[in-house]
Design a protein around this motif. Sequence first.
Motif, PDB file in Angstrom:
ATOM      1  N   LEU A 464      14.486  -8.412   2.735  1.00 18.47           N
ATOM      2  CA  LEU A 464      13.987  -9.037   3.858  1.00 18.47           C
ATOM      3  C   LEU A 464      12.533  -8.376   4.042  1.00 18.47           C
ATOM      4  N   VAL A 465      12.246  -7.312   3.707  1.00 19.81           N
ATOM      5  CA  VAL A 465      10.770  -6.901   3.956  1.00 19.81           C
ATOM      6  C   VAL A 465      10.318  -6.217   2.467  1.00 19.81           C
ATOM      7  N   PRO A 466      10.099  -7.396   1.510  1.00 19.09           N
ATOM      8  CA  PRO A 466       9.613  -6.886   0.304  1.00 19.09           C
ATOM      9  C   PRO A 466       8.186  -5.887   0.330  1.00 19.09           C
ATOM     10  N   ALA A 467       7.462  -6.319   1.073  1.00 25.75           N
ATOM     11  CA  ALA A 467       6.065  -5.527   1.199  1.00 25.75           C
ATOM     12  C   ALA A 467       6.331  -3.890   1.524  1.00 25.75           C
ATOM     13  N   SER A 468       7.500  -3.561   2.067  1.00 33.79           N
ATOM     14  CA  SER A 468       8.014  -2.322   2.363  1.00 33.79           C
ATOM     15  C   SER A 468       8.187  -1.556   0.968  1.00 33.79           C
ATOM     16  N   GLY A 469       8.709  -2.020  -0.159  1.00 31.47           N
ATOM     17  CA  GLY A 469       8.795  -1.409  -1.380  1.00 31.47           C
ATOM     18  C   GLY A 469       9.909  -0.248  -1.358  1.00 31.47           C
ATOM     19  N   VAL A 470      10.922  -0.506  -0.517  1.00 32.11           N
ATOM     20  CA  VAL A 470      12.039   0.376  -0.511  1.00 32.11           C
ATOM     21  C   VAL A 470      12.919  -0.046  -1.702  1.00 32.11           C
ATOM     22  N   ASP A 471      13.576   1.173  -2.159  1.00 31.82           N
ATOM     23  CA  ASP A 471      14.536   0.935  -3.357  1.00 31.82           C
ATOM     24  C   ASP A 471      15.638   1.831  -3.169  1.00 31.82           C
ATOM     25  N   VAL A 472      16.589   1.720  -4.003  1.00 36.44           N
ATOM     26  CA  VAL A 472      18.000   2.505  -3.823  1.00 36.44           C
ATOM     27  C   VAL A 472      18.097   3.476  -5.044  1.00 36.44           C
ATOM     28  N   LEU A 487       3.489   6.191  -1.786  1.00 36.59           N
ATOM     29  CA  LEU A 487       2.284   6.570  -2.611  1.00 36.59           C
ATOM     30  C   LEU A 487       2.449   5.952  -4.092  1.00 36.59           C
ATOM     31  N   THR A 488       3.638   5.265  -4.362  1.00 36.99           N
ATOM     32  CA  THR A 488       3.792   4.558  -5.498  1.00 36.99           C
ATOM     33  C   THR A 488       3.904   3.032  -5.363  1.00 36.99           C
ATOM     34  N   THR A 489       4.121   2.590  -4.123  1.00 38.62           N
ATOM     35  CA  THR A 489       4.190   1.162  -3.825  1.00 38.62           C
ATOM     36  C   THR A 489       3.224   0.724  -3.029  1.00 38.62           C
ATOM     37  N   VAL A 492      -0.047  -0.970  -4.189  1.00 35.71           N
ATOM     38  CA  VAL A 492       0.340  -2.083  -4.980  1.00 35.71           C
ATOM     39  C   VAL A 492       0.697  -3.362  -4.044  1.00 35.71           C
ATOM     40  N   LEU A 493       1.605  -2.853  -3.157  1.00 30.45           N
ATOM     41  CA  LEU A 493       2.150  -4.012  -2.451  1.00 30.45           C
ATOM     42  C   LEU A 493       1.530  -4.382  -1.001  1.00 30.45           C
ATOM     43  N   GLY A 494       0.239  -3.487  -0.816  1.00 31.11           N
ATOM     44  CA  GLY A 494      -0.404  -3.667   0.312  1.00 31.11           C
ATOM     45  C   GLY A 494       0.421  -3.539   1.563  1.00 31.11           C
ATOM     46  N   THR A 495       1.315  -2.659   1.644  1.00 29.29           N
ATOM     47  CA  THR A 495       1.980  -2.184   2.737  1.00 29.29           C
ATOM     48  C   THR A 495       1.150  -1.885   3.949  1.00 29.29           C
ATOM     49  N   GLN A 502       8.716  -3.756  11.264  1.00 31.55           N
ATOM     50  CA  GLN A 502       9.326  -4.867  10.488  1.00 31.55           C
ATOM     51  C   GLN A 502      10.872  -4.272   9.744  1.00 31.55           C
ATOM     52  N   LEU A 503      10.476  -3.222   8.943  1.00 31.42           N
ATOM     53  CA  LEU A 503      11.642  -2.625   8.095  1.00 31.42           C
ATOM     54  C   LEU A 503      12.628  -1.743   9.165  1.00 31.42           C
ATOM     55  N   VAL A 504      12.086  -1.143  10.347  1.00 30.44           N
ATOM     56  CA  VAL A 504      12.778  -0.630  11.158  1.00 30.44           C
ATOM     57  C   VAL A 504      13.726  -1.640  12.270  1.00 30.44           C
ATOM     58  N   ASP A 505      13.063  -2.694  12.490  1.00 29.20           N
ATOM     59  CA  ASP A 505      13.838  -3.825  13.106  1.00 29.20           C
ATOM     60  C   ASP A 505      14.834  -4.337  12.275  1.00 29.20           C
ATOM     61  N   CYS A 506      14.847  -4.568  10.778  1.00 29.69           N
ATOM     62  CA  CYS A 506      15.782  -4.997  10.175  1.00 29.69           C
ATOM     63  C   CYS A 506      17.147  -4.112  10.238  1.00 29.69           C
ATOM     64  N   LEU A 507      16.566  -2.795  10.059  1.00 29.78           N
ATOM     65  CA  LEU A 507      17.429  -1.439  10.009  1.00 29.78           C
ATOM     66  C   LEU A 507      18.479  -1.456  11.143  1.00 29.78           C
ATOM     67  N   LYS A 508      17.932  -1.705  12.372  1.00 27.48           N
ATOM     68  CA  LYS A 508      18.673  -1.803  13.609  1.00 27.48           C
ATOM     69  C   LYS A 508      19.621  -2.847  13.474  1.00 27.48           C
ATOM     70  N   MET A 509      19.218  -4.132  13.015  1.00 31.93           N
ATOM     71  CA  MET A 509      20.154  -5.248  12.789  1.00 31.93           C
ATOM     72  C   MET A 509      21.362  -5.013  11.825  1.00 31.93           C
ATOM     73  N   LYS A 510      21.110  -4.341  10.885  1.00 30.43           N
ATOM     74  CA  LYS A 510      22.186  -3.922  10.027  1.00 30.43           C
ATOM     75  C   LYS A 510      23.015  -2.897  10.047  1.00 30.43           C
ATOM     76  N   ILE A 511      22.726  -1.938  11.171  1.00 26.93           N
ATOM     77  CA  ILE A 511      23.543  -0.801  11.568  1.00 26.93           C
ATOM     78  C   ILE A 511      24.642  -1.273  12.346  1.00 26.93           C
ATOM     79  N   PRO A 512      24.595  -2.103  13.331  1.00 30.78           N
ATOM     80  CA  PRO A 512      26.010  -2.453  13.831  1.00 30.78           C
ATOM     81  C   PRO A 512      26.771  -3.378  12.701  1.00 30.78           C
TER      82      PRO A 512
END
Length: 813
Positions: A464-472, A487-489, A492-495, A502-512
């Motif tokens: 949903l938020v590819p510019a954040s660069g989060v991974d598992v 520091l590693t993303t 490169v991604l222009g975060t 936007q990442l926090v908003d998506c996280l709020k939608m996924k928690i419920p």
Amino acid sequence: MYRKVRTEIQLRKSPEFGSPGAACRTGAHGQMVDPTLAEMGKNLNEAMKMLEDNQRKAEEENEKKYARKDIPGPLQGSGQDMVSILQLVQNLMHGEEEEETSQSYRLQNVGEQGHMALLGHSLAAYISVLDRERLRKLTTRILSDTTLWLCRLFRYENGSAYYHEDDREGLLKICRLVIHTRYEDYTLEGFNVLYTKQPVIYISSAARTGLGQALCNQLGLPLSCMCRVPCNTMFGSQHQMDVALLDRLIKDDVEFGKLPLLLVANAGTPGAGHTDKLGRLKELCEQYKMWLHVEGVNLATLALGYVSSSVLAATKCDSMTLTLGSWLGLPAVPAVTLYRHEDPSLSLAAGLTSSQPVEKLRALPLWLSLQYLGHDGIVERIKHASQLSQRLLENLKNLDFIKTSVEDELSSPVVVFKFFQEYSNRDQTSHAAQASTIQRPIISNEGHIYDTFNQWLGEQLAQLVPASGVDVVELEDEGTCVRFSPLTTSAVLGTEMQDIDQLVDCLKMKIPVLTSTLQLREEFEQEVRRTVGLLYIEDLGWPGLGVVRYNYHSDGKNDDKQEKELEKINTELLKKLNELESDLTFSLGPEFGGQKNCVYIGMVTEDLDVSELVETIAATGREIEENSRLLENMTEVVRKGIQEAQLQLQKANEERLLEEGLLRQIPVVGSVLNWFSPFQASPKGRTFNLTAGSLESTESMYVSKAQGTGSTPPPTPTSNLAKQRLPGQKAFKRSLRSSDGFSETSSISHCDDLDKLDQRPPNLSPGQEQGPLEMEGEEEQKEVAQAKTDTEDIHSDKSSPDCTKVEDQASQR
């Protein structure tokens, strides 16, 4: 764009390039510029613009001949121009990924500083052909400038630098340097001197995977020379090296006659970004004369004005490895290993320095990029990444069911978090469960379920938020977590900050969704287990409500046929479930590792009616199984019925021959006889009943009312798989009480009214109703009575079997 580049070295026109009479061009600042350098920058600029242009859809479609399947191909004898070759490269970079995934592939954000790094590689090839003396002076200046800038920038005084492409190569050369230093005869005798005292390299258990094995393989040492030091389990961070245990391991090795050689510490572990106790580790290394090497992403914060004490201790170590390419968003720049050593001959023997000037040109791309960014630009990029981490961490503190694993909340550049729900929160709707929250045992498979849910959460956020660069990331104690390491993303991604919001908003939608699925997962398992015909499949790797399979009731068939019938029924069941209007996702499960012949149900919301869902699955499965059995038996029934019909028709023909007489069967005589005395025979119709599989007479059909009036049969009633819903309401949704009452009163059909009339007491007339209802008018009573009569006629017609009419072949000649 490249006019802004200021070089401190003036390159004179060499006789090897250009025509002898070519004059040098004058730059914007009045300096003489080599025409070859200017042409090189211009060509590189044009090439980068062409490769970064993703809007040429028409050209890509016309140039489909450049496909990967066509390579390798014959080399054209006449050659190709530069535009055609670059077009080929562009199609290889973008075209095939778009065809396979139908999505635009996100490339690295290559800005002007990235172009400078790419220009450095071209310049290195150009400079390498200069005469040896001029090349030596140029490479010495480039190497000394870059080393001085990096040592001052990252607070590493009096250090030397080794530039390498593989980030593990620097540590490998450091190990060789330490071996040459501790074993005086190693240069002459080689590995023979290692037999007397086996070297030992200590590495943290939280280090990156495969680092210790790679070092042993490159150094030619057995794996017994590598000692993995566990992390703290009782005190401090769970990702920091246990210093007390390390001390005991070193003492044991010394007693066994081994030589402690080197310790690899982390300033930011690859998983959680935690920093080891570098101060205490340095004291321990000085005690046993060991070399201390530090690596990690947190070393980038040494360039900031405020540095935490744990990271600042890295400046006292013997060597450190910096990966500036990911920190600053520079493509194809080498990694740098800074070290301190007094003997240049041993550094040369270990490969840290080289007498070949061409190898010193590795620092040229970094030399250009550092000058382009400047000190302020470098610090600003690292500072921006740290601010992104702090922004995310502040928002995560206000979210329920989110557990963070951060070493230092004030300056940690890596944020690791996971979804986690306590039992007290999960059972808040049940008083009995709340009373036993403390004494309730932990579910055996709870850890696996949380790992699966966090794996799904990380993949969703990254999509949903590819510019954040989060991974598992998989951590030893916490399990599966979501990691944010800007520091590693970020470079490169222009975060940017809005990407974090936007990442926090998506996280709020996924928690419920996660909490609802986790709560309803147990209820779904219980409902499936007590439902006849369904089998619950335990799959801890599926991020969803659960897995169910419809059991096929076998009748003594072989296993292969049962498996095929089971696959057929569950495939049809999945198809029918997907046709329903619901918010659920039904699938066959993951491509690899999933159970076969099952229905996988994805994430759900809290308004899901689990009982209705399970009931619908069971009813749909039974309906599919009955239809399958009916179609299976239909062939045998029809075959036997056809044989019986043929026998009856043959018997009817024989009876007709006896009734007409023998003379009427003679061709000429029969025609004359029929002309003088026609034979009157009553036609006998036949109908073939598919249900009974037999021939029946059609006399009753001709005299029935339905055949006489020609009324159309009622539509075939559909199976009521789901409960009655309001208009627009999705399937498997719980309704509020008000909406339920409204649906029950507003969805009464005309046939329901007729059923209510039939259920009245016999002593009441059609106009006498119980309750305060008014008397119906005579016209309304007549309409109701007429509708009831029509309905009874339809029901009477519906009782006649569905049949296919077969006319008797016996007719009067």
